[in-house]
Design an enzyme around this catalytic site. Structure first.
Site, short mmCIF file in Angstrom:
data_model
loop_
_atom_site.label_atom_id
_atom_site.label_comp_id
_atom_site.label_asym_id
_atom_site.label_seq_id
_atom_site.Cartn_x
_atom_site.Cartn_y
_atom_site.Cartn_z
CB SER A 22 -0.92 0.00 1.22
OG SER A 22 -1.73 -1.15 1.24
CG ASP A 69 12.98 -12.06 1.13
OD1 ASP A 69 13.32 -11.22 1.99
OD2 ASP A 69 12.14 -12.94 1.32
CB VAL A 70 14.81 -6.97 2.38
CG1 VAL A 70 14.15 -5.93 1.48
CG2 VAL A 70 13.81 -7.54 3.38
CE LYS A 93 0.92 -4.09 6.69
NZ LYS A 93 0.51 -2.87 5.97
CE LYS A 135 0.88 -1.82 16.23
NZ LYS A 135 0.32 -0.60 15.59
CE1 TYR A 143 6.19 -4.17 11.88
CE2 TYR A 143 4.64 -2.95 13.26
CZ TYR A 143 5.35 -3.08 12.08
OH TYR A 143 5.23 -2.13 11.10
CG ASN A 176 -3.01 2.07 13.39
OD1 ASN A 176 -1.87 1.70 13.60
ND2 ASN A 176 -4.04 1.66 14.09
CB VAL A 184 -8.89 -1.24 12.54
CG1 VAL A 184 -9.08 0.25 12.32
CG2 VAL A 184 -9.95 -1.80 13.44
CB THR A 201 -8.82 -5.15 21.87
OG1 THR A 201 -8.69 -3.79 21.42
CG2 THR A 201 -8.34 -6.08 20.77
#
Length: 350
Positions: A22, A69-70, A93, A135, A143, A176, A184, A201
């Protein structure tokens, strides 16, 4: 800023690790429309997403695609040959996925950035941008720990004795993002479609919320303005998850749509932090953004000079709880403007 972007990117070769996601798709679009680079290289693992992206940009002849791939240091380095600017958007993530696949997350989210830093130094890349997350601040889950390590790899690389002169490594922290997979909003839509309920939650949980287009504007700003070693943070509003859930239920649910409280999952926080109290003393304001200066900024004459006139950060910390909160009306407006309430606007949350 538009003229600065065009001047900086014009004719340059740009590489985007994780370019089919994205953030990568939006970054590619803004680069093509606003910056006019000479070449854009898309580096990712998934052939199907690359095929879809080829179809989307079938009339753009300066986008090239690399399967890789990294984790693969040689492939990472080969892709960087001749590159001027690189962005790392590649990551595992999802919090539960990282918790259940610890070594895989470490390889992608830590070893991957390390490979990019080493390869960028060897290839003399001008600027490398690591996209990070809230985070990573005071991390509670794996993560967050891996993304925090990646930040350290990038910011410290600017002061390595082995770094070629002029190479800049910079980080961008975001909250987010509304339109990313696993966020979400598409999850709530899917739950209503399949089960006519939403799992929540905790009613008091809060998160930052931003558009992916805004996130990429911050990425581009950091690219052209950073000296190296800074972490750029966007000032963004917060949202109570219960308010978001109720708005979506009001718009696409019905009188029988339920909210099921499931409790906080392992590794989740009640609210997120973008600038911690340990970083506040070396953070400055820059219009719509905060800039966290590197640990060694007091020893860096360049950083002292560049940021001398900036307003100091005055809060103890910057969290999704003490930022401006979106009302239900503002949440609805945001969802409507991005067409998230339309039937055809849907992303598989997995």
């Amino acid at each position: 800023m538009e003229e600065q972007l065009r001047d900086y990117f014009r004719g340059k070769t740009v590489l985007i690790y994780g370019g089919t996601g994205s953030w990568g798709s939006e970054l590619t679009q803004q680069l093509i429309e606003r910056c006019h680079p000479g070449e854009v290289r898309i580096f990712s693992r998934g052939e199907h997403k690359q095929v879809a992206m080829r179809h989307r940009y079938h009339d753009v002849d300066n986008i090239h695609y690399i399967i890789g791939d990294v984790r693969d240091a040689q492939r990472v380095a080969t892709a960087l040959k001749g590159v001027n600017v690189a962005f790392n958007l590649a990551a595992i993530k999802h919090v539960p996925v990282c918790e259940e696949n610890v070594w895989e997350a470490i390889q992608t989210n830590i070893h991957g950035p390390h490979n990019i830093v080493q390869a960028a130094m060897m290839n003399g890349v001008e600027t490398v941008v690591q996209v990070s997350t809230d985070k990573a601040v005071d991390p509670l889950n794996l993560y967050g720990f891996t993304k925090g390590c990646a930040e350290k790899l990038f910011t410290s690389a600017n002061f390595s004795p082995y770094k070629p002169h002029g190479t800049r490594f910079v980080c961008v922290r975001g909250g987010n993002v509304l339109s990313t997979k696993g966020s979400v909003v598409p999850l709530f839509k899917e739950q209503i479609r399949k089960h006519n309920k939403i799992t929540l939650t905790d009613d008091n949980m809060g998160r930052y919320l931003m558009r992916v287009s805004q996130a990429i504007q911050l990425v581009l700003k950091a690219t052209i303005e950073a000296l190296g070693g800074e972490i750029f943070v966007m000032k963004m509003p917060g949202v109570r998850i219960i308010d978001l859930a109720e708005v979506i239920i009001e718009q696409i649910g019905d009188s029988s749509t339920k909210i099921e409280r499931v409790g906080i999952r392992p590794g989740e926080k009640m609210y997120e932090v973008l600038v911690s109290h340990n970083e506040s003393f070396r953070t400055v304001e820059d219009g719509e953004y905060y800039v966290i200066l590197p640990d060694v900024y007091e020893k860096s004459m360049a950083h002292l000079a560049k940021y001398a006139g900036h307003k100091k950060f005055l809060m103890a910390e910057y969290t999704s709880r003490n930022t401006t909160q979106l009302s239900k009306a503002e949440i609805l407006q945001l969802l409507e403007e991005d067409r998230w309430l339309d039937d055809d606007k849907y992303l598989d949350p997995m």
